[in-house]
Design an enzyme around this catalytic site. Structure first.
Site, PDB file in Angstrom:
ATOM      1  CG  HIS A   1      -2.967  -0.568  -6.710  1.00 55.42           C
ATOM      2  ND1 HIS A   1      -3.329   0.086  -5.563  1.00 55.42           N
ATOM      3  CD2 HIS A   1      -3.051  -1.889  -6.405  1.00 55.42           C
ATOM      4  CE1 HIS A   1      -3.618  -0.792  -4.613  1.00 55.42           C
ATOM      5  NE2 HIS A   1      -3.453  -2.004  -5.108  1.00 55.42           N
TER       6      HIS A   1
ATOM      7  NE  ARG B   1      -4.263  -1.426   0.211  1.00 60.39           N
ATOM      8  CZ  ARG B   1      -4.441  -2.467  -0.605  1.00 60.39           C
ATOM      9  NH1 ARG B   1      -3.507  -2.769  -1.498  1.00 60.39           N
ATOM     10  NH2 ARG B   1      -5.526  -3.198  -0.544  1.00 60.39           N
TER      11      ARG B   1
HETATM   12  C1  GLV Z   1      -5.382  -4.910  -4.048  1.00 58.61           C
HETATM   13  O1  GLV Z   1      -4.678  -4.000  -3.759  1.00 58.61           O
HETATM   14  C2  GLV Z   1      -5.867  -5.890  -3.122  1.00 58.61           C
HETATM   15  O2  GLV Z   1      -5.800  -5.649  -1.906  1.00 58.61           O
HETATM   16  O3  GLV Z   1      -6.333  -6.938  -3.575  1.00 58.61           O
END
Ligand code: GLV
Length: 315
Positions: free
Chosen positions: A278, A230
């Site tokens: 991401h 994160r």
């Molecule tokens: C993505 O970031 C997840 O937590 O699956």
């Protein structure tokens, strides 16, 4: 059995179709907030189970009969910030096809850096044929923070390439071929053992900002960071400062404090920072629904399931 799906930015129909394909008796629907005219709707259909990703706050106040909430992702940090329904288990995905993607991403970033692929690409652009020296793996110890189902797979994939591999987790874990450390009291020792730091931690109160000036300074210099967890794990300005001093040589980052990464963010044009949006591990719909359906079946049979979040700890 009634199942509600609530993931505001996803195309819900394929999810509903897959849920019905796995649980043919299920009555399924996608949740949307009542509009103003219906604000006091008393006929809100009540579900037994919910599949969610980033649900709005009103979702849980509207759903009163839930027996369990399944996230369709690995991380539950956003869900933990909502007022969750009392006593209702929250269940995260266990791998469901994400671990192999993360392992692939991390190995790619690691090997790209250690084997100097960026330099090869640069020399190829001007037709230069130069072989670079082989790497000394002992000079590239890798440390993986977070050894859950995803972190363990990542660490084992790294170790398979013969990099000295270390792992750190909140509670003690033992993994073949990986030297493991546990707890805050051993964090410093772990960091001092590694040069490439990989973050796969869940985001909790304890791990927010864990990648900062002090911790990153402990790496064997020049350190390298791969963050696939994160954005809030990293103090971004500290990374920039450490690259400037030469204590860090760069980073491969998939997650950011603000996402999408703002167009004027210094990371975008930094020569030593590689950016992906991401996307290191994307939820696989079919695998995820199959796993959740099996867990619903087990719960209905009164059996224990894997992946129930410890809401005190936050993952
Ligand atoms: C993505 O970031 C997840 O937590 O699956």
């Amino acid at each position: 059995m009634k199942i509600v799906f609530c993931a505001p930015h996803k195309d819900f129909q394929p999810w509903l179709d897959d849920i019905v394909a796995n649980i043919p008796a299920a009555e399924v629907w996608s949740w949307s907030p009542p509009d103003e005219a219906q604000a006091l709707r008393s006929d809100e259909p009540q579900a037994d189970y919910a599949l969610v990703w980033a649900p709005p706050t009103e979702f849980f106040s509207a759903q009163k009969n839930l027996k369990a909430v399944f996230t369709i992702g690995a991380g539950v940090d956003r869900l933990m910030k909502l007022p969750n329904p009392d006593g209702v288990p929250i269940v995260r995905l266990n791998d469901a096809g994400m671990a192999v993607q993360m392992a692939e991403y991390v190995c790619h970033a690691l090997i790209r850096h250690t084997r100097e692929f960026a330099a090869y690409e640069a020399q190829a652009r001007h037709a230069e044929w130069t072989v670079r020296a082989p790497i000394d793996r002992a000079a590239w110890p890798v440390g993986v923070m977070g050894l859950g189902s995803i972190g363990a797979r990542v660490a084992q994939a790294v170790a398979a390439f013969d990099y000295p591999t270390f792992g750190w987790s909140r509670t003690a874990k033992s993994l073949p071929g990986i030297s493991t450390f546990a707890g805050t009291e051993n964090l410093e020792k772990f960091l001092q053992s590694v040069r490439v730091l990989v973050c796969v931690l869940p985001l909790t109160h304890d791990t927010e900002n864990i990648l900062n000036f002090v911790t990153l300074s402990r790496l064997k210099p020049p350190g390298y960071l791969i963050n696939v967890a994160r954005g809030a794990h990293l103090v971004e300005a500290d990374l920039l400062a450490l690259i400037k001093t030469g204590a860090m040589s760069g980073a491969a980052l998939d997650v950011f404090q603000t996402e999408p990464l703002p167009p004027d963010h210094p990371f975008w044009h930094h020569p030593e920072i590689r950016i992906t949006p991401h996307s290191s591990a994307i939820t696989l719909r079919k695998e995820s629904v199959m796993q959740i359906a099996a867990k619903i079946y087990d719960l209905e049979q009164g059996r224990n399931i894997e992946g129930v979040v410890n809401q005190q700890v936050g993952y």
